[in-house]
Design a protein around this motif. Structure first.
Motif, PDB file in Angstrom:
ATOM      1  N   ASP A 137       0.860  -1.217  -0.059  1.00 21.87           N
ATOM      2  CA  ASP A 137      -0.020  -0.136   0.065  1.00 21.87           C
ATOM      3  C   ASP A 137       0.936   1.203  -0.119  1.00 21.87           C
ATOM      4  N   HIS A 138       1.346   1.480  -1.067  1.00 22.45           N
ATOM      5  CA  HIS A 138       2.421   2.405  -1.195  1.00 22.45           C
ATOM      6  C   HIS A 138       1.744   4.076  -1.106  1.00 22.45           C
ATOM      7  N   GLY A 194      13.802   6.563   6.301  1.00 23.29           N
ATOM      8  CA  GLY A 194      12.551   7.203   5.933  1.00 23.29           C
ATOM      9  C   GLY A 194      12.658   7.898   4.547  1.00 23.29           C
ATOM     10  N   HIS A 195      13.842   8.585   4.229  1.00 22.08           N
ATOM     11  CA  HIS A 195      13.791   9.226   2.978  1.00 22.08           C
ATOM     12  C   HIS A 195      14.236   8.153   1.967  1.00 22.08           C
ATOM     13  N   LEU A 196      14.675   6.988   2.043  1.00 22.81           N
ATOM     14  CA  LEU A 196      14.598   5.860   1.113  1.00 22.81           C
ATOM     15  C   LEU A 196      13.457   5.463   0.687  1.00 22.81           C
ATOM     16  N   LEU A 197      12.430   5.188   1.806  1.00 21.09           N
ATOM     17  CA  LEU A 197      11.343   4.596   1.726  1.00 21.09           C
ATOM     18  C   LEU A 197      10.456   5.621   1.044  1.00 21.09           C
ATOM     19  N   TYR A 198      10.250   7.054   1.155  1.00 26.09           N
ATOM     20  CA  TYR A 198       9.727   7.854   0.500  1.00 26.09           C
ATOM     21  C   TYR A 198      10.019   7.836  -1.079  1.00 26.09           C
ATOM     22  N   ALA A 254      10.842  10.429  -7.936  1.00 22.90           N
ATOM     23  CA  ALA A 254      11.655   9.700  -7.333  1.00 22.90           C
ATOM     24  C   ALA A 254      13.218   9.761  -7.642  1.00 22.90           C
ATOM     25  N   LEU A 255      13.501  10.045  -8.807  1.00 20.72           N
ATOM     26  CA  LEU A 255      15.014  10.245  -9.094  1.00 20.72           C
ATOM     27  C   LEU A 255      15.618  11.562  -8.193  1.00 20.72           C
ATOM     28  N   GLU A 256      14.684  12.543  -8.091  1.00 19.43           N
ATOM     29  CA  GLU A 256      15.121  13.633  -7.354  1.00 19.43           C
ATOM     30  C   GLU A 256      15.616  13.170  -5.963  1.00 19.43           C
ATOM     31  N   GLU A 257      14.747  12.518  -5.455  1.00 16.66           N
ATOM     32  CA  GLU A 257      15.053  11.642  -4.034  1.00 16.66           C
ATOM     33  C   GLU A 257      16.236  10.824  -3.906  1.00 16.66           C
TER      34      GLU A 257
END
Length: 250
Positions: free
Chosen positions: A138-139, A161-165, A178-181
């Motif tokens: 459930d993303h 948390g940052h990686l999970l986001y 996603a690429l920016e993160e």
């Protein structure tokens, strides 16, 4: 040569090595050699097991062995603690163990139960809930939880948390966001997963040259790190090498 005899020799040698390394009287070696299995059993009970109880490495090894034999053991213990005392700490420990075991449904229920009253915006609990939601696929909910976490706790920092986001954004098809993160995580995440995922998403969006650069830099960087780091991060480094090989890079 019979297997029983070979096993006896192996156990005797192992015990003899322990005698020398632990500085015990050398007569133990003669007793072990003469007494075979009985002497080995006595020595293990008298010398090896007490040493393991007092040696942090021994306790860690024993704990890992027990976990492999009975992976649910710790959860049962934590469940008993919770039944005896329904405290926040006991619920938190059980929720964390449920996450480790991949029981995301139970973990979600526990974290939702924790996020009440004075803990309604507790960042660690909110992150745990997001991990449980993501684990169930459930993303959308996980992303919503993470955004609420940051809104309620703007100073909170968590690489996981940052990686999970970033992973939620990728799973939801928001590749550019996603690429920016991932670009930030490639430099800031304390491990190789962030760099690997950045390269993989670049490749998935047909930016193969950039993906190669990311993975090659990842491997070069890892070669400069201590051996224990490379061993710990081996799965991600191996994955990067496999991706490079598929792109025709040595």
């Amino acid at each position: 040569m019979p297997v029983v005899f070979l096993l006896s020799i192996a156990l005797q040698v192992a015990c003899a090595v322990h005698v020398v390394r632990s500085g015990r009287p050398l007569y133990w070696i003669w007793l072990i050699l003469i007494g075979s299995y009985l002497a080995v059993l006595v020595y293990v009970l008298i010398a090896v097991l007490p040493d393991l109880r007092h040696d942090p490495r021994g306790r860690k090894a024993a704990s890992k062995a027990l976990q492999m034999i009975d992976p649910q053991r710790r959860r049962r213990e934590l469940q008993r603690r919770l039944e005896l005392s329904n405290t926040v700490d006991n619920r938190r420990h059980l929720a964390e163990e449920s996450l480790q075991l991949g029981d995301y449904t139970n973990a979600q229920e526990l974290y939702q139960g924790l996020l009440t009253g004075m803990y309604v915006t507790e960042p660690d609990f909110m992150l745990g809930l997001a991990r449980a939601q993501s684990g169930q696929g459930d993303h959308v909910a996980a992303r919503r939880t993470l955004e609420a976490l940051i809104q309620a706790n703007p100073g909170y920092k968590s690489s996981d948390g940052h990686l999970l986001y970033a992973r939620c954004l990728e799973e939801l098809g928001e590749s550019e966001a996603a690429l920016e993160e991932y670009r930030v995580l490639a430099d800031s995440y304390p491990g190789e997963e962030g760099r690997f995922r950045y390269g993989r998403l670049l490749a998935r969006t047909q930016r193969h040259a950039e993906a190669k650069d990311v993975w090659q830099a990842q491997i070069r960087r890892a070669e400069l790190m201590p051996g224990y780091y490379r061993r710990k991060e081996q799965p991600w480094l191996k994955a990067a090498r496999l991706e490079l090989a598929q792109l025709g890079e040595p």
